[in-house]
Design an enzyme around this catalytic site. Structure first.
Site, PDB file in Angstrom:
ATOM      1  N   TYR A  28      40.433   6.866  50.298  1.00 58.70           N
ATOM      2  CA  TYR A  28      39.548   7.547  49.352  1.00 58.70           C
ATOM      3  C   TYR A  28      38.097   7.284  49.719  1.00 58.70           C
ATOM      4  CZ  TYR A  28      43.326   8.493  46.005  1.00 58.70           C
ATOM      5  OH  TYR A  28      44.453   8.961  45.391  1.00 58.70           O
ATOM      6  N   TYR A  45      49.106   5.660  50.707  1.00 57.99           N
ATOM      7  CA  TYR A  45      48.234   4.480  50.816  1.00 57.99           C
ATOM      8  C   TYR A  45      48.837   3.295  50.061  1.00 57.99           C
ATOM      9  CZ  TYR A  45      46.395   6.045  46.227  1.00 57.99           C
ATOM     10  OH  TYR A  45      46.252   6.439  44.925  1.00 57.99           O
ATOM     11  N   ARG A  81      51.737   4.196  47.469  1.00 59.14           N
ATOM     12  CA  ARG A  81      51.791   5.405  46.661  1.00 59.14           C
ATOM     13  C   ARG A  81      52.296   6.572  47.503  1.00 59.14           C
ATOM     14  NH1 ARG A  81      49.342   6.950  42.508  1.00 59.14           N
ATOM     15  NH2 ARG A  81      51.417   7.798  42.191  1.00 59.14           N
ATOM     16  N   HIS A 104      49.823  12.260  47.124  1.00 61.03           N
ATOM     17  CA  HIS A 104      49.576  12.951  45.854  1.00 61.03           C
ATOM     18  C   HIS A 104      48.149  13.452  45.780  1.00 61.03           C
ATOM     19  CE1 HIS A 104      48.285   8.780  45.140  1.00 61.03           C
ATOM     20  NE2 HIS A 104      47.360   9.322  44.378  1.00 61.03           N
ATOM     21  N   HIS A 140      45.291  14.236  42.697  1.00 59.52           N
ATOM     22  CA  HIS A 140      44.980  14.063  41.271  1.00 59.52           C
ATOM     23  C   HIS A 140      44.435  15.377  40.708  1.00 59.52           C
ATOM     24  CE1 HIS A 140      45.154   9.562  41.254  1.00 59.52           C
ATOM     25  NE2 HIS A 140      44.877   9.725  42.537  1.00 59.52           N
TER      26      HIS A 140
END
Ligand SMILES: [Fe+2]
Lengths: 231, 199
Positions: free
Chosen positions: A103, A142, A152, A155, A157
């Site tokens: 991120y 990640y 995770r 995905h 968000h």
């Protein structure tokens, strides 16, 4: 939870001990039922004027010196209510990590490379049929620190307002066949039978030949409670 | 055909550059922030200042708070509120959002106006949504004002809350600060756990 305004067969609980941070952050006392008033039956309105030209195209909206790395994808679908009626002109906000699983957020300590040409933030507004579409780069998996060797699933968000404050939804869209589903306490925090609704489906008709694959993801928002509150 | 609701998931720790990018200095335009008014907004200027605490009493540095409110005439800027008697203030959207991660004391601050009573029955209030890493779904609460005692006493929602918990919904005027500042801390758990509503 008899007579609750919320659908607890579809929604996760506040405290789900496998997801460790819920233990000190989820409310513990019973929710107080409310009769819906104008305060609940209205909500923020952001239309097409709120969205910039490249906001829905994350393959282009943060380029500095080239194209972002990774697999280009198109994510599209309909935003509807529980009766399958389209929700037009409603804002869809998205954010995600890059193809390496990193991120842009400065609190992300994962040792994977940033991509100078990818931010991973976007927004769009549904059309009159409730349709929305994003272009982006498929996000990577990640690690996180919930438990040893926790990862995770891939995905994206999403955040939506819908028709009123009661339809507010923040969720995550997953990809079909991810081997990490069974190990992920966030995905599994949602009751079985409902969590599958968060998995997008591969859709050949959404792909753009020689450019990008396509995934369909419909979003179903709750409406105001039609029946009067039970005592 | 009935369709099942899409389930909620946590906003996670990395919402800032998607939802409140300018507050956190990311290169993407914010749709909303803590500055909910401009020079033309009608009504009494107020500031709402608060923090979010977890069950251990620690400050939550990665929460995001959203405010939805009526204007000074008690009208919402939304098509479902088409009442003619309550005037619209077209430039006042009534929505604000702010993360708790940009000050050392993890505060949220909203500069807004005190809303009017929505329907004559309800006391002036802000509708509040609380999201954070560690919550799989958002929580709804309301903020009422300490200097609206009579209206608060008659408010049907406040009256439905057990008396010993109503205090968690009252923002208190801080007379030591310049301007009209109300303090409103949100406690996720514990003896002072904020009342959250089943909206
Ligand atoms: Fe994430």
């Amino acid at each position: 939870m008899m007579g609750s305004n919320r659908d607890w067969d579809s929604q996760p609980p506040f405290i789900h001990t496998d997801y460790k941070s819920t233990v000190l952050r989820g409310p513990t006392k019973p929710l107080i039922p409310i009769s819906q008033t104008l305060s609940e039956l209205t909500g923020p309105v952001y239309g097409h004027e709120a969205v910039g030209e490249l906001d829905a195209d994350m393959t282009r909206n943060a380029r500095v010196n080239g194209e972002p790395l990774g697999e280009r994808i198109i994510v599209a679908g309909r935003v509807v209510d529980e009766d399958d009626r389209p929700i037009p002109n409603t804002l869809v906000e998205v954010w995600q990590c890059n193809s390496s699983g990193r991120y842009v957020h400065e609190a992300d300590q994962h040792d994977a490379p940033l991509d100078p040409n990818f931010l991973g933030a976007g927004r769009c507004v549904t059309d009159e049929n409730g349709r929305y579409e994003f272009r982006t780069i498929k996000p990577g998996a990640y690690p996180w620190r919930n438990h040893p060797n926790a990862w995770r699933p891939n995905h994206i968000h999403l955040s939506l307002f819908g028709a009123s404050f009661v339809s507010r939804l923040v969720t995550q869209m997953y990809f079909p066949g991810d081997p990490l589903f069974e190990f992920d306490p966030i995905f599994n925090g949602v009751p079985q039978g409902a969590r599958e609704r968060m998995i997008s489906s591969f859709d050949l008709s959404l792909t753009e030949p020689e450019f990008a694959l396509g995934y369909n993801f419909d979003i179903v928002l709750r409406g105001p409670k039609a029946t009067p509150m039970e005592d | 055909m009935k369709r099942g609701q899409t389930p909620s998931q946590t906003v996670g720790p990395f919402f800032a550059y998607g939802l409140v990018p300018e507050q956190y200095n990311y290169p993407f335009a914010s749709l909303a922030d803590g500055e909910m008014v401009d020079d033309t907004t009608e009504g009494q200027r107020i500031r709402v200042l608060g923090h979010v605490y977890d069950g251990a009493g620690d400050l939550v540095p990665d929460a995001i708070i959203e405010i939805w409110q009526a204007n000074a005439h008690g009208r919402y800027n939304h098509p479902a509120d088409d009442r003619k008697d309550n005037l619209l203030d077209p430039d006042f959207k009534g929505f604000g959002r702010m993360g708790t991660g940009t000050t050392p004391d993890n505060r949220f601050v909203f500069d807004t106006i005190k809303p009017g009573s929505v329907d004559g029955a309800q006391a002036p209030h802000l509708n509040v949504v609380v999201l954070m890493r560690g919550m799989l779904l958002h929580a709804y609460t309301r903020l009422y004002f300490s200097d609206e005692e009579d209206a608060n006493a008659a408010d049907p929602v406040l009256s439905s809350v057990p008396e010993d918990r109503r205090e968690t919904l009252i923002a208190h005027r801080d007379v030591d600060l310049p301007g009209r500042v109300y303090r409103f801390d949100i406690h996720m758990q514990g003896e002072r756990e904020t009342v959250f509503f089943d909206v």
